[in-house]
Design an enzyme around this catalytic site. Structure first.
Site, short mmCIF file in Angstrom:
data_model
loop_
_atom_site.label_atom_id
_atom_site.label_comp_id
_atom_site.label_asym_id
_atom_site.label_seq_id
_atom_site.Cartn_x
_atom_site.Cartn_y
_atom_site.Cartn_z
N HIS A 212 -93.43 -117.05 31.34
CA HIS A 212 -93.77 -115.81 30.63
C HIS A 212 -92.68 -115.46 29.61
O HIS A 212 -92.98 -115.14 28.45
CB HIS A 212 -93.94 -114.67 31.63
CG HIS A 212 -94.11 -113.32 31.01
ND1 HIS A 212 -95.35 -112.77 30.75
CD2 HIS A 212 -93.19 -112.41 30.58
CE1 HIS A 212 -95.19 -111.58 30.18
NE2 HIS A 212 -93.88 -111.33 30.08
N GLU A 213 -91.43 -115.53 30.04
CA GLU A 213 -90.33 -115.20 29.13
C GLU A 213 -90.20 -116.22 28.01
O GLU A 213 -89.91 -115.86 26.86
CB GLU A 213 -89.01 -115.09 29.91
CG GLU A 213 -89.01 -114.02 31.00
CD GLU A 213 -89.41 -112.64 30.49
OE1 GLU A 213 -89.13 -112.34 29.31
OE2 GLU A 213 -89.99 -111.87 31.27
N HIS B 209 -92.61 -115.36 25.29
CA HIS B 209 -92.09 -114.38 24.34
C HIS B 209 -91.22 -115.04 23.28
O HIS B 209 -91.31 -114.72 22.09
CB HIS B 209 -91.26 -113.32 25.08
CG HIS B 209 -92.08 -112.28 25.76
ND1 HIS B 209 -93.05 -111.55 25.12
CD2 HIS B 209 -92.05 -111.82 27.05
CE1 HIS B 209 -93.59 -110.68 25.96
NE2 HIS B 209 -93.01 -110.83 27.14
N GLU C 224 -97.31 -108.68 25.70
CA GLU C 224 -97.25 -108.97 27.13
C GLU C 224 -98.48 -109.77 27.56
O GLU C 224 -98.38 -110.74 28.32
CB GLU C 224 -97.15 -107.67 27.93
CG GLU C 224 -95.83 -106.95 27.80
CD GLU C 224 -94.65 -107.79 28.26
OE1 GLU C 224 -94.79 -108.53 29.26
OE2 GLU C 224 -93.59 -107.71 27.62
#
Length: 341
Positions: free
Chosen positions: A171-172, A175, A246
């Site tokens: 997930h990070e 980003h 997100e």
């Protein structure tokens, strides 16, 4: 989860919101001109001159000063965040470098960062740990992929399985790969620039003794009202962009790990922690959007939340509603039996 469709929708929505952000700045400039015109006319020149009199270059000066404050504030704030670098900004949020040589759980984390960096085709970010935070959380920061940091909390290391930690790191990295860290820092700078108009109004509205200060105070009050509305609109748009990013990073995590239970398990365990009264660690408002999970403000202020509701994120990942996931029993400190690097 149709992660390709979800990514396309999130990107399109983000572009629309960024355009809306630019229009907000334009409307703020027009509103400032209108507010200053009203303040100028009410302060005396209308009935003193018998007509609609404005000084020469009134509109050009107002527009130039407004843009100077908005864009100047944006440049100052963005430059400050940019020059701090990913590592220094992470340290400001309480993180330290991971220590794989002395901690098996941190070794597992570093290994996962290495694996997913290869899988995603991104430069390896610096792995860091927020050692005093028992809530499950993480964040990514850095102006470029080469300057990027991925940090996780001690709670994430203690409570997540290897599959779940993969989903968290993915997930990070999502980003970072989408440029969200840079975009969010720029939007934070723009919101600060909008706030500068309000501060200018405060300065002009300071009480004075002579009559000339009355005109400045009246214009200052008008600027404060317009500046506050601009800041509220900018903050709401920044939060809306953050929520879409997100969703995009969630879809990226599912794509790269090929697992719904990875990130889905993380979010469901966060739901359990929040139900038990362990909220995410508080950080400054300008950095709230960097976290995996932020603070909710309730139904009345949901437009200002930097993160979507956890239940909605879980629903999008699984395609249906899923409840909280029980946390594992806390293992003794130094027990390596459940750690697999």
């Amino acid at each position: 989860m149709r992660f390709i469709d979800s990514q396309r929708d999130a990107r399109a929505q983000s572009r629309r919101l960024v355009v809306a952000f630019g229009l907000t700045v334009l409307l703020l400039v027009l509103a400032v001109n209108a507010a200053l015109a009203v303040g100028w006319l009410l302060s005396g020149p209308l009935w003193l001159t018998g007509g609609w009199y404005f000084p020469r270059h009134f509109w050009a000066v107002n527009t130039g000063v407004t843009l100077l404050f908005v864009l100047g504030g944006w440049w100052l704030e963005t430059s400050q965040l940019k020059h701090q670098g990913g590592v220094r900004l992470a340290e400001r949020m309480g993180a330290r470098a991971a220590r794989p040589s002395g901690q098996l759980d941190e070794q597992r984390f570093v290994n996962i960062v290495d694996e997913l960096s290869i899988a995603s085709g991104l430069p390896r970010p610096t792995a860091m740990v927020v050692a005093r935070d028992q809530a499950i959380n993480a964040f990514a920061t850095g102006w470029t992929p080469q300057d990027a940091v991925v940090a996780v909390t001690q709670g994430a290391l203690d409570h997540l399985t290897r599959e779940e930690l993969q989903g968290l790191v993915a997930h990070e990295l999502g980003h970072i790969g989408e440029g969200d860290t840079r975009l969010n820092l720029r939007l934070a700078g723009m919101v600060f620039g909008l706030e500068m108009v309000y501060r200018l109004g405060q300065r002009l509205a300071e009480p004075g003794e002579d009559g000339r200060r009355f005109m400045g105070a009246l214009m200052g009050l008008c600027l404060m009202g317009v500046g506050w509305l601009g800041w509220v609109a900018g903050h709401a748009l920044q939060a809306a962009v953050s929520r879409q990013r997100e969703y995009l990073a969630d879809a990226r995590a599912v794509q790269w790990t090929r697992s719904r239970d990875g990130l889905g398990g993380v979010l469901r365990k966060v739901m359990t922690q929040q139900r038990e009264g362990l909220p995410p660690r508080a950080v400054g408002p300008s950095l709230q959007h960097l976290l995996l999970v932020g603070h909710g403000h309730g139904a009345l202020a949901r437009r200002f939340d930097s993160h979507p509701p956890l239940a909605e994120r879980v629903r999008r990942i699984y395609g249906r509603h899923m409840g909280p996931l029980p946390l594992p029993a806390q293992r003794p400190v130094g027990d390596p039996t459940v750690v697999h690097a």
